[in-house]
Write an enzyme that holds these catalytic residues in place. Sequence first.
Site, PDB file in Angstrom:
ATOM      1  N   LYS A 187      30.996  19.217  71.079  1.00 30.61           N
ATOM      2  CA  LYS A 187      30.554  18.477  72.268  1.00 30.61           C
ATOM      3  C   LYS A 187      31.230  17.096  72.308  1.00 30.61           C
ATOM      4  O   LYS A 187      31.816  16.648  71.314  1.00 30.61           O
ATOM      5  CB  LYS A 187      29.029  18.339  72.236  1.00 30.61           C
ATOM      6  N   TYR A 220      24.638  27.079  80.374  1.00 29.06           N
ATOM      7  CA  TYR A 220      23.248  27.143  79.943  1.00 29.06           C
ATOM      8  C   TYR A 220      22.428  28.115  80.780  1.00 29.06           C
ATOM      9  O   TYR A 220      21.680  28.925  80.254  1.00 29.06           O
ATOM     10  CB  TYR A 220      22.597  25.748  79.978  1.00 29.06           C
ATOM     11  N   ASN A 241      23.902  16.392  69.362  1.00 25.60           N
ATOM     12  CA  ASN A 241      23.957  17.087  68.074  1.00 25.60           C
ATOM     13  C   ASN A 241      25.331  17.694  67.766  1.00 25.60           C
ATOM     14  O   ASN A 241      25.439  18.683  67.059  1.00 25.60           O
ATOM     15  CB  ASN A 241      22.834  18.133  67.999  1.00 25.60           C
ATOM     16  N   HIS A 298      27.775  22.925  70.098  1.00 29.02           N
ATOM     17  CA  HIS A 298      27.044  24.077  70.610  1.00 29.02           C
ATOM     18  C   HIS A 298      27.513  25.285  69.824  1.00 29.02           C
ATOM     19  O   HIS A 298      28.712  25.473  69.625  1.00 29.02           O
ATOM     20  CB  HIS A 298      27.321  24.326  72.097  1.00 29.02           C
ATOM     21  N   GLU A 322      28.429  34.065  76.741  1.00 36.01           N
ATOM     22  CA  GLU A 322      29.037  32.729  76.802  1.00 36.01           C
ATOM     23  C   GLU A 322      30.568  32.767  76.730  1.00 36.01           C
ATOM     24  O   GLU A 322      31.238  31.994  77.420  1.00 36.01           O
ATOM     25  CB  GLU A 322      28.524  31.864  75.642  1.00 36.01           C
TER      26      GLU A 322
HETATM   27  P1  GDP Z   1      20.784  24.850  70.025  1.00 40.19           P
HETATM   28  O1  GDP Z   1      21.048  26.303  70.274  1.00 40.19           O
HETATM   29  O2  GDP Z   1      20.383  24.543  68.609  1.00 40.19           O
HETATM   30  O3  GDP Z   1      21.907  23.949  70.456  1.00 40.19           O
HETATM   31  O4  GDP Z   1      19.517  24.465  70.927  1.00 40.19           O
HETATM   32  P2  GDP Z   1      19.028  25.027  72.371  1.00 40.19           P
HETATM   33  O5  GDP Z   1      19.874  26.162  72.832  1.00 40.19           O
HETATM   34  O6  GDP Z   1      17.560  25.225  72.290  1.00 40.19           O
HETATM   35  O7  GDP Z   1      19.279  23.773  73.335  1.00 40.19           O
HETATM   36  C1  GDP Z   1      20.540  23.484  73.811  1.00 40.19           C
HETATM   37  C2  GDP Z   1      20.773  21.991  73.740  1.00 40.19           C
HETATM   38  O8  GDP Z   1      19.818  21.328  74.547  1.00 40.19           O
HETATM   39  C3  GDP Z   1      20.606  21.400  72.372  1.00 40.19           C
HETATM   40  O9  GDP Z   1      21.753  21.510  71.580  1.00 40.19           O
HETATM   41  C4  GDP Z   1      20.254  19.981  72.692  1.00 40.19           C
HETATM   42  O10 GDP Z   1      21.411  19.190  72.960  1.00 40.19           O
HETATM   43  C5  GDP Z   1      19.436  20.099  73.964  1.00 40.19           C
HETATM   44  N1  GDP Z   1      17.981  20.173  73.742  1.00 40.19           N
HETATM   45  C6  GDP Z   1      17.304  21.265  73.329  1.00 40.19           C
HETATM   46  N2  GDP Z   1      16.008  21.052  73.223  1.00 40.19           N
HETATM   47  C7  GDP Z   1      15.829  19.763  73.593  1.00 40.19           C
HETATM   48  C8  GDP Z   1      14.658  18.915  73.707  1.00 40.19           C
HETATM   49  O11 GDP Z   1      13.518  19.309  73.443  1.00 40.19           O
HETATM   50  N3  GDP Z   1      14.851  17.634  74.135  1.00 40.19           N
HETATM   51  C9  GDP Z   1      16.084  17.169  74.430  1.00 40.19           C
HETATM   52  N4  GDP Z   1      16.182  15.910  74.824  1.00 40.19           N
HETATM   53  N5  GDP Z   1      17.198  17.919  74.336  1.00 40.19           N
HETATM   54  C10 GDP Z   1      17.083  19.196  73.926  1.00 40.19           C
HETATM   55 MG    MG Z   2      21.221  27.478  72.032  1.00 42.36          MG
END
Ligand code: GDP
Ligand code: MG
Length: 207
Positions: free
Chosen positions: A18, A58, A162, A165, A176
């Site tokens: 990212k 997403y 973080n 992705h 994806e």
């Molecule tokens: P990942 O698969 O570990 O990247 O997590 P997810 O697919 O659940 O979410 C995608 C991205 O959305 C994450 O990498 C974060 O950047 C963001 N994100 C997810 N959950 C949260 C949340 O509860 N709060 C915020 N601010 N960002 C979130």
């Molecule tokens: Mg994810």
Amino acid sequence: MAEEKVHPKKERTLVIIKPDGVQRTLIGEIIKRYERVGLKMIALKMMIPTEEMAVKHYYEVGGDAWLEEVGRKAAASYEKKGMKSPFATFKDNGIAIMNANAKYLSSGPVIAMIWEGNQAVALVRKITGGTEPLSSDMGTIRGDFTLDTYQMADVDQRSIRNLIHASGLVEEAEKEIPIWFNEGEILSYRLIQDEILYDVNLDGILE
Ligand code: GDP
Ligand code: MG
């Protein structure tokens, strides 16, 4: 109809460094982590995604179920802090996160890659670490190289930063990958180390 099973060594996953990962000059470090475990890079590009593309990444993949899930996760983190979520529904919270994510992902250059190898999806997730850097294990990329938290991201109403992705499930990876790569950009080739990792009889070593 019986689906043809892909051999575990042929599993593919999408990884995106990212914009914060590129800005932190971690491209080489991140690639090294996936490469040294034995995974094979089969596609790579640098680009600045549009916000539309990021939303597609997403939403088209996860749909409403993902919005609900991510919204539920966020609501739980509000609760943990003794706060009430400002959103009426999990889905509303999910939409806010998706929009923030799209802004984040399209804020600068990213590196998109496909990695192939034995159970690549789960392996890449292990190396990458959990979503929230504060609680990602040490030794993972997110745990070692960054410090964001849900708490700070929520205060500033932005996406959690973080670095990476990585597809969460094989089905997610399958949806994806075509968003980021054409078939022609994905290479099929042999690495010398594939022999030692995957050869069934290991009979090619001795002269
Ligand atoms: P990942 O698969 O570990 O990247 O997590 P997810 O697919 O659940 O979410 C995608 C991205 O959305 C994450 O990498 C974060 O950047 C963001 N994100 C997810 N959950 C949260 C949340 O509860 N709060 C915020 N601010 N960002 C979130
Ligand atoms: Mg994810």
